[in-house]
Design a protein around this motif. Structure first.
Motif, mmCIF file in Angstrom:
data_model
loop_
_atom_site.group_PDB
_atom_site.id
_atom_site.type_symbol
_atom_site.label_atom_id
_atom_site.label_comp_id
_atom_site.label_asym_id
_atom_site.label_seq_id
_atom_site.Cartn_x
_atom_site.Cartn_y
_atom_site.Cartn_z
ATOM 1 N N VAL A 1 0.868 -1.252 0.057
ATOM 2 C CA VAL A 1 -0.060 0.077 0.093
ATOM 3 C C VAL A 1 0.760 1.370 0.227
ATOM 4 O O VAL A 1 1.757 1.518 0.787
ATOM 5 C CB VAL A 1 -1.043 -0.035 1.121
ATOM 6 C CG1 VAL A 1 -1.688 1.215 1.329
ATOM 7 C CG2 VAL A 1 -1.871 -1.195 1.156
ATOM 8 N N ASN A 2 0.624 2.062 -0.915
ATOM 9 C CA ASN A 2 1.243 3.343 -1.101
ATOM 10 C C ASN A 2 0.844 4.307 0.115
ATOM 11 O O ASN A 2 -0.563 4.687 0.050
ATOM 12 C CB ASN A 2 0.793 3.915 -2.444
ATOM 13 C CG ASN A 2 1.562 5.301 -2.602
ATOM 14 O OD1 ASN A 2 1.926 6.165 -1.955
ATOM 15 N ND2 ASN A 2 1.438 5.769 -3.893
ATOM 16 N N PRO A 3 1.625 4.635 1.170
ATOM 17 C CA PRO A 3 1.095 5.803 2.215
ATOM 18 C C PRO A 3 0.490 6.808 1.667
ATOM 19 O O PRO A 3 -0.151 7.762 2.321
ATOM 20 C CB PRO A 3 2.355 5.959 2.825
ATOM 21 C CG PRO A 3 3.491 5.626 1.957
ATOM 22 C CD PRO A 3 3.205 4.562 0.947
ATOM 23 N N ILE A 4 0.817 7.411 0.519
ATOM 24 C CA ILE A 4 0.381 8.491 -0.022
ATOM 25 C C ILE A 4 -0.974 8.600 -0.561
ATOM 26 O O ILE A 4 -2.107 9.405 -0.476
ATOM 27 C CB ILE A 4 0.977 9.144 -1.319
ATOM 28 C CG1 ILE A 4 2.546 9.472 -0.607
ATOM 29 C CG2 ILE A 4 0.568 10.573 -1.864
ATOM 30 C CD1 ILE A 4 3.558 10.067 -1.665
ATOM 31 N N THR A 5 -1.519 7.598 -1.162
ATOM 32 C CA THR A 5 -2.728 7.190 -1.847
ATOM 33 C C THR A 5 -3.703 6.063 -0.849
ATOM 34 O O THR A 5 -4.872 6.084 -1.214
ATOM 35 C CB THR A 5 -2.876 6.710 -3.156
ATOM 36 O OG1 THR A 5 -2.110 5.489 -3.217
ATOM 37 C CG2 THR A 5 -1.900 7.925 -4.000
ATOM 38 N N GLU A 6 -3.082 5.278 -0.218
ATOM 39 C CA GLU A 6 -3.739 4.100 0.559
ATOM 40 C C GLU A 6 -4.196 3.157 -0.727
ATOM 41 O O GLU A 6 -5.023 2.199 -0.182
ATOM 42 C CB GLU A 6 -4.939 4.741 1.189
ATOM 43 C CG GLU A 6 -4.192 5.530 2.458
ATOM 44 C CD GLU A 6 -5.402 5.828 3.588
ATOM 45 O OE1 GLU A 6 -6.520 5.408 3.313
ATOM 46 O OE2 GLU A 6 -4.815 6.564 4.341
ATOM 47 N N GLN A 7 -3.782 3.152 -1.793
ATOM 48 C CA GLN A 7 -3.778 2.124 -2.895
ATOM 49 C C GLN A 7 -2.547 1.368 -2.955
ATOM 50 O O GLN A 7 -1.611 1.890 -2.528
ATOM 51 C CB GLN A 7 -4.290 2.901 -3.951
ATOM 52 C CG GLN A 7 -5.513 3.576 -4.384
ATOM 53 C CD GLN A 7 -6.608 2.774 -4.359
ATOM 54 O OE1 GLN A 7 -6.698 1.722 -4.836
ATOM 55 N NE2 GLN A 7 -7.622 3.028 -3.729
ATOM 56 N N THR A 8 -2.553 0.371 -3.809
ATOM 57 C CA THR A 8 -1.248 -0.181 -4.052
ATOM 58 C C THR A 8 -0.620 0.674 -4.998
ATOM 59 O O THR A 8 -0.826 1.440 -5.586
ATOM 60 C CB THR A 8 -1.541 -1.466 -4.630
ATOM 61 O OG1 THR A 8 -2.133 -1.323 -5.931
ATOM 62 C CG2 THR A 8 -2.277 -2.418 -3.746
ATOM 63 N N GLU B 1 -1.972 -2.841 -15.927
ATOM 64 C CA GLU B 1 -1.108 -3.925 -16.167
ATOM 65 C C GLU B 1 0.353 -3.518 -15.686
ATOM 66 O O GLU B 1 1.267 -4.030 -16.104
ATOM 67 C CB GLU B 1 -0.876 -3.628 -17.823
ATOM 68 C CG GLU B 1 -2.112 -4.160 -18.557
ATOM 69 C CD GLU B 1 -2.179 -3.908 -19.980
ATOM 70 O OE1 GLU B 1 -1.130 -3.277 -20.460
ATOM 71 O OE2 GLU B 1 -2.881 -4.428 -20.898
ATOM 72 N N ALA B 2 0.235 -2.695 -14.528
ATOM 73 C CA ALA B 2 1.605 -2.374 -13.801
ATOM 74 C C ALA B 2 2.476 -3.589 -13.258
ATOM 75 O O ALA B 2 3.265 -3.653 -13.329
ATOM 76 C CB ALA B 2 1.502 -1.536 -12.735
ATOM 77 N N PHE B 3 1.555 -4.486 -12.775
ATOM 78 C CA PHE B 3 2.071 -5.969 -12.416
ATOM 79 C C PHE B 3 2.922 -6.626 -13.616
ATOM 80 O O PHE B 3 3.878 -7.428 -13.094
ATOM 81 C CB PHE B 3 1.232 -6.736 -11.644
ATOM 82 C CG PHE B 3 0.923 -6.332 -10.251
ATOM 83 C CD1 PHE B 3 1.746 -5.829 -9.365
ATOM 84 C CD2 PHE B 3 -0.584 -6.609 -9.887
ATOM 85 C CE1 PHE B 3 1.509 -5.495 -8.055
ATOM 86 C CE2 PHE B 3 -0.985 -5.732 -8.652
ATOM 87 C CZ PHE B 3 0.097 -5.245 -7.698
ATOM 88 N N ASP B 4 2.510 -6.282 -14.719
ATOM 89 C CA ASP B 4 3.286 -7.129 -15.715
ATOM 90 C C ASP B 4 4.775 -6.685 -15.892
ATOM 91 O O ASP B 4 5.648 -7.479 -16.405
ATOM 92 C CB ASP B 4 2.651 -6.895 -17.082
ATOM 93 C CG ASP B 4 1.062 -7.422 -17.145
ATOM 94 O OD1 ASP B 4 0.757 -8.492 -16.573
ATOM 95 O OD2 ASP B 4 0.438 -6.945 -18.016
ATOM 96 N N PHE B 5 4.865 -5.483 -15.445
ATOM 97 C CA PHE B 5 6.293 -4.790 -15.333
ATOM 98 C C PHE B 5 7.160 -5.052 -14.121
ATOM 99 O O PHE B 5 8.264 -5.172 -14.104
ATOM 100 C CB PHE B 5 6.287 -3.489 -16.070
ATOM 101 C CG PHE B 5 6.162 -3.395 -17.239
ATOM 102 C CD1 PHE B 5 6.987 -3.036 -18.448
ATOM 103 C CD2 PHE B 5 4.706 -3.376 -18.064
ATOM 104 C CE1 PHE B 5 7.003 -3.039 -19.698
ATOM 105 C CE2 PHE B 5 4.620 -3.333 -19.149
ATOM 106 C CZ PHE B 5 5.491 -3.192 -20.100
#
Length: 107
Positions: free
Chosen positions: A14-21, A57-61
């Motif tokens: 989790v990104n502490p800035i957005t609370e999303q991954t 598709e970020a996890f693809d990279f």
């Protein structure tokens, strides 16, 4: 886990800035250490990253569980409890600048 072991993150964290991954955070929302991985290790432009995020598709990279180091980060033991907490240098938390011409990639 030792206090002096390498501190890492994954793009599933989790990104502490957005609370999303991190994988669901556009470039302008990434802390510096994650933005540096995108532009350095992964050799992507900020706009390319934003398109990957928009297309899910970020996890693809990045890989979902691939660990990436956080330069300068340390683990410190809690004074009155078991375990450790992570200290990240402020310059590694600051977001990186996005060139103005790519900020509107996701509309």
């Amino acid at each position: 886990m030792r206090a002096d072991s390498l501190v890492t993150f994954t793009f599933a964290d989790v990104n502490p800035i957005t609370e999303q991954t991190y994988a669901r955070s556009v470039f302008a929302e990434l802390p510096g250490y994650a933005a540096d991985v995108v532009t350095g290790t992964l050799a992507l432009e900020p706009g390319e990253w934003d398109v990957l995020v928009a297309d899910d598709e970020a996890f693809d990279f990045t890989g979902a569980t691939t660990p990436y180091p956080i330069p300068g980060a340390t683990r410190r033991p809690f004074a009155h409890a078991e375990g450790f907490y992570v200290v990240v240098p402020s310059e590694q938390m600051a977001t990186r600048e996005s060139p103005e011409d790519i900020i509107e990639v996701i509309g």
